[in-house]
Scaffold this active site. Structure first.
Site, PDB file in Angstrom:
ATOM      1  N   ASP A 199       0.874  -1.168   0.000  1.00 34.08           N
ATOM      2  CA  ASP A 199       0.000   0.000   0.000  1.00 34.08           C
ATOM      3  C   ASP A 199       0.915   1.223   0.000  1.00 34.08           C
ATOM      4  OD1 ASP A 199      -2.125   1.766   0.046  1.00 34.08           O
ATOM      5  OD2 ASP A 199      -3.252   0.665   1.561  1.00 34.08           O
TER       6      ASP A 199
HETATM    7  C1  BGC Z   1      -5.139   3.181  -0.168  1.00 35.56           C
HETATM    8  C2  BGC Z   1      -5.145   2.209  -1.320  1.00 35.56           C
HETATM    9  C3  BGC Z   1      -4.926   2.931  -2.618  1.00 35.56           C
HETATM   10  C4  BGC Z   1      -3.617   3.698  -2.537  1.00 35.56           C
HETATM   11  C5  BGC Z   1      -3.273   4.451  -3.799  1.00 35.56           C
HETATM   12  C6  BGC Z   1      -3.927   4.085  -0.202  1.00 35.56           C
HETATM   13  O1  BGC Z   1      -4.065   5.130   0.720  1.00 35.56           O
HETATM   14  O2  BGC Z   1      -5.178   2.482   1.056  1.00 35.56           O
HETATM   15  O3  BGC Z   1      -6.376   1.516  -1.349  1.00 35.56           O
HETATM   16  O4  BGC Z   1      -4.916   2.014  -3.687  1.00 35.56           O
HETATM   17  O5  BGC Z   1      -3.718   4.641  -1.481  1.00 35.56           O
HETATM   18  O6  BGC Z   1      -4.168   5.478  -4.040  1.00 35.56           O
END
Ligand code: BGC
Length: 746
Positions: free
Chosen positions: A278
């Site tokens: 993540d």
């Molecule tokens: C989220 C993810 C997301 C990523 C990129 C993170 O803060 O938890 O679900 O894909 O950001 O935007």
């Protein structure tokens, strides 16, 4: 060996059974019925030798570049070897607008408009695996049209608390429904040569303290509740990528958790794809690479400062990290690129985006997601012939939700609001009197509206403006019918914070009460992605609909349900509690924890808790009404006794006894009344959505593999089916069981 009494007869239906007085022969339903009806293609190994020779030519700097973000949503290319960037885009609501290479700012493109699809809760509420597949194929076509290799979707964490900020994005509280919606979605996306990125692996069930909270789940609950959809994503759908979550699990961050990333994911389930972190979820270069995390993505800082950038290069050169570990990750990335055909023979441009066909896909999903909670006086569907005016009340009648809050949204050219939907569908003879009713307002004292990782979520101002209230009351008084569009929105329900309570924000409860007093012919429509405390509203109103952040065509779908062009068939994918304290994580005081959170309710998540502890929900899991009525009859199994490797063929008839055609979701729950281990009062083990014309009956089959009855034995580390009697229950919600039979497992 344990002995159980066999009671009840397999071939006889139980007491609660409705009799079938239909004269017609039941028709066989043609739906696909095997448990693996959707199966994805595995990673392509045809190019492995070529990949090895490419890796042999690469410097450690080039390898490192392929393993970390070199822009917000892409890794670095190795141009001299013809290796492109690995490109990614969010996410669950549709393909996110293009983000700048080195900041969260929008890139400002004018060709990145996309279809906004219904949010996860809405998709799950359809209980329709074919619509999940349609969603996957449709959004996959959009992702490839934007030249993305990886779509950061689906988001499939279990809904443990109704307060969860991402409840709207996730599917359900139930592991079986979760996997049945997840698998076709993945297969659909990946058929377009786009990889899914199944997230957030795993145990990411709260936003509060998500950056560091250490989640403790016993192994049985982990296996039975939190992992089944992730497992099916690998073993059935062949998902090509996973996203490691922010939080810790049993003391280790998920992006450096060898147990989860290697022992379970790769060694047990056979995952061959890549694990992406993540955004900014990596904490330690060596631990992450050695645990099986392949690609580090993150939020803005110089890209060479990523853990997999300079630090990785230095540690390999110093002999602290084996280059072979780096090569393993690079090989997986290249295998993915060859599987997706995004390297070498890319071929002509593929896919399509922002098309009428895709808006119609979003419409189809939305029409089946809307849940009719109450229709006591038959106010719905609205008969426009006797109506001259409708008061449309509420900020949510005009609120758009494709963008909003913290986290991924969609830049779209079409988002039909509920008000526009009514304007599109109502005859010109009906006048709409609109009143906003309440304002979406947040406390000025709050540090930031979004983004703070705090228990309290956005702090709202809950007083109504007297003039606006009066305007709403007058509109209601002066109209034949009033419809209040209430609930929440994507500013309020948002990633990075959980809600502080289930209270309806912005003073809406008072508004709804006053409108109901002003005009008894009022319909309440909730638009939200997560449960709210609506006991009082539900008690006072006679017509209540639940809709979602429901995509580009959400307003048209809602109007069609209100007006009866569509017969509602959505079912709640989670339990609507009467009050927060009734929910398991809150009844056990085990949310949100502090540095650590212990899921003390174990396997009793969602309706499993409510049923087992005899707590009455406001609306149960699986609940949803129709404009017609269905009778279930003739429940049978093909045999009485089964061996462990057999499949139980459960069959029954559904008759539509009303005057309109409709769709019903038949739900198969199983109880094990004499188990030696703790089990929930009942568990969902099968379902089927069937369309039955008015007056017709259909014969429905549900295949129940005996292995679905297994529980996870922590001592033996095995799935075991206890021999003995099991009760199979058919119903149209987890509470409304209409027939029951028993089988015996040898
Ligand atoms: C989220 C993810 C997301 C990523 C990129 C993170 O803060 O938890 O679900 O894909 O950001 O935007």
């Amino acid at each position: 060996m344990k002995i159980k009494l066999i009671y009840g007869l397999t071939f006889t239906a139980a007491l609660l059974f409705t009799s079938c007085n239909d004269k017609k022969e039941p028709k066989q339903v043609s739906e696909k019925i095997t448990s693996n009806e959707y199966q994805g293609k595995p990673i392509n190994h045809d190019y492995d030798a070529k990949i090895d020779s490419l890796i042999a030519q690469m410097t450690i700097e080039e390898k490192s570049g392929m393993l970390h973000g070199n822009s917000m949503f892409a890794t670095k290319a190795v141009e001299r070897l013809g290796i492109p960037e690995l490109t990614m885009a969010d996410g669950p609501l549709g393909v996110r607008e293009e983000i700048s290479r080195d900041s969260w700012a929008a890139a400002g493109w004018d060709n990145d408009f996309a279809t906004y699809y219904p949010a996860g809760g809405g998709l799950a509420a359809t209980w329709n695996t074919e619509l999940s597949y349609l969603f996957g194929t449709s959004v996959g076509e959009e992702a490839i049209a934007r030249d993305k290799d990886v779509l950061l979707s689906p988001a499939i964490n279990i809904i443990r608390t109704p307060l969860g900020g991402r409840t709207y994005e996730y599917f359900t509280e139930d592991p079986f429904l979760n996997k049945k919606i997840t698998v076709p979605f993945i297969v659909g996306v990946q058929e377009n040569d786009v990889a899914v990125c199944v997230k957030h692996y795993a145990a990411n069930n709260q936003e509060t303290n998500r950056d560091f909270v250490d989640v403790q789940i016993d192994e049985r609950a982990l296996r039975e509740i939190y992992l089944p959809a992730f497992k099916a994503a690998v073993t059935e759908a062949n998902a090509y990528s996973f996203m490691g979550a922010y939080n810790k699990f049993r003391g280790e961050y998920l992006c450096e958790n060898k147990y989860m990333l290697t022992d379970v994911l790769r060694d047990e389930w056979g995952f061959e794809g890549i694990v992406v972190s993540d955004w900014a979820a990596v904490h330690d270069t060596k631990k992450s690479i050695e645990s099986g995390l392949d690609v580090e993505m993150g939020t803005p800082k110089p890209f060479n400062e990523f853990f997999y950038a300079d630090a990785l290069i230095e540690k390999v050169k110093a002999g602290e990290i084996a280059e072979a570990d780096v090569d393993k990750a690079v090989k997986r990335v290249l295998q993915l690129m060859f599987t997706l055909k995004s390297i070498d023979d890319k071929g002509p441009a593929k896919g399509s985006i922002n098309t009428e066909a895709h808006f119609q896909d979003a419409y189809k999903i939305a029409t089946e997601s809307i849940v009719l909670l109450k229709n006591e006086k038959g106010q719905l569907p609205l008969n426009t012939q006797n109506i001259k005016s409708i008061a449309v009340i509420g900020n949510n009648a005009k609120k758009k939700n494709a963008l909003g809050g913290f986290g991924a949204g969609v830049k779209t050219k079409r988002e039909v609001t509920p008000l526009e939907g009514l304007q599109n569908r109502l005859p010109e003879t009906v006048k709409i009197n609109y009143a906003e009713g309440y304002l979406e307002r947040y406390s000025k004292t709050e540090k930031a509206k979004f983004g703070d990782i705090t228990l309290n979520g956005p702090v709202t101002i809950d007083e109504l403006e007297p003039e606006m209230l009066e305007e709403a009351i007058n509109a209601a008084k002066n109209s034949d019918v009033a419809i209040v569009f209430a609930g929440s929105n994507r500013d309020y329900e948002t990633e990075a914070s959980d809600r502080a309570s289930l209270k309806l924000p912005f003073g809406q409860e008072e508004l709804i009460e006053k409108v109901l007093e002003a005009n008894p012919n009022t319909i309440v429509v909730m638009i939200a992605g997560a449960p709210f405390n609506i006991e009082n509203i539900s008690h006072k109103s006679s017509a209540l609909i639940w809709s979602w952040f429901n995509g580009s065509e959400g307003g048209n779908a809602l109007a069609d349900v209100i007006l009866g062009n569509i017969n509602p068939s959505g079912k709640l994918p989670w339990t609507m509690p009467k009050k927060l304290e009734d929910s398991p994580a809150h009844a056990t005081h085990s949310f949100p924890g502090d540095q650590s959170v212990n899921y003390t309710e174990g396997i009793l998540v969602g309706y499993r808790w409510f049923d087992t502890k005899n707590v009455e929900p406001l609306y149960p899991f699986g609940y949803g009404l129709s404009y017609t009525n269905f009778e279930f009859s003739d429940l049978k199994t093909d045999k009485e006794n089964y061996n462990q490797n057999e499949v139980v063929n459960v069959s029954f008839s559904i008759k539509n006894t009303g005057t309109v055609d409709g769709k019903e979701v038949a739900q198969l729950y199983v109880s094990d009344p004499e188990s030696y281990v703790e089990k929930a009062a009942k568990e969902l083990k099968g379902f089927k959505k069937v369309e039955v014309k008015s007056g017709d009956s259909k014969l429905v089959n549900i295949q129940l593999p005996v292995k679905e009855l297994a529980y996870y034995n922590e001592v033996k580390k095995e799935w075991l089916v206890e021999p003995g009697v099991y009760n199979l229950k058919i119903g149209n919600s987890s509470k409304n069981i209409l027939a029951e039979v028993s089988i015996n497992i040898n």
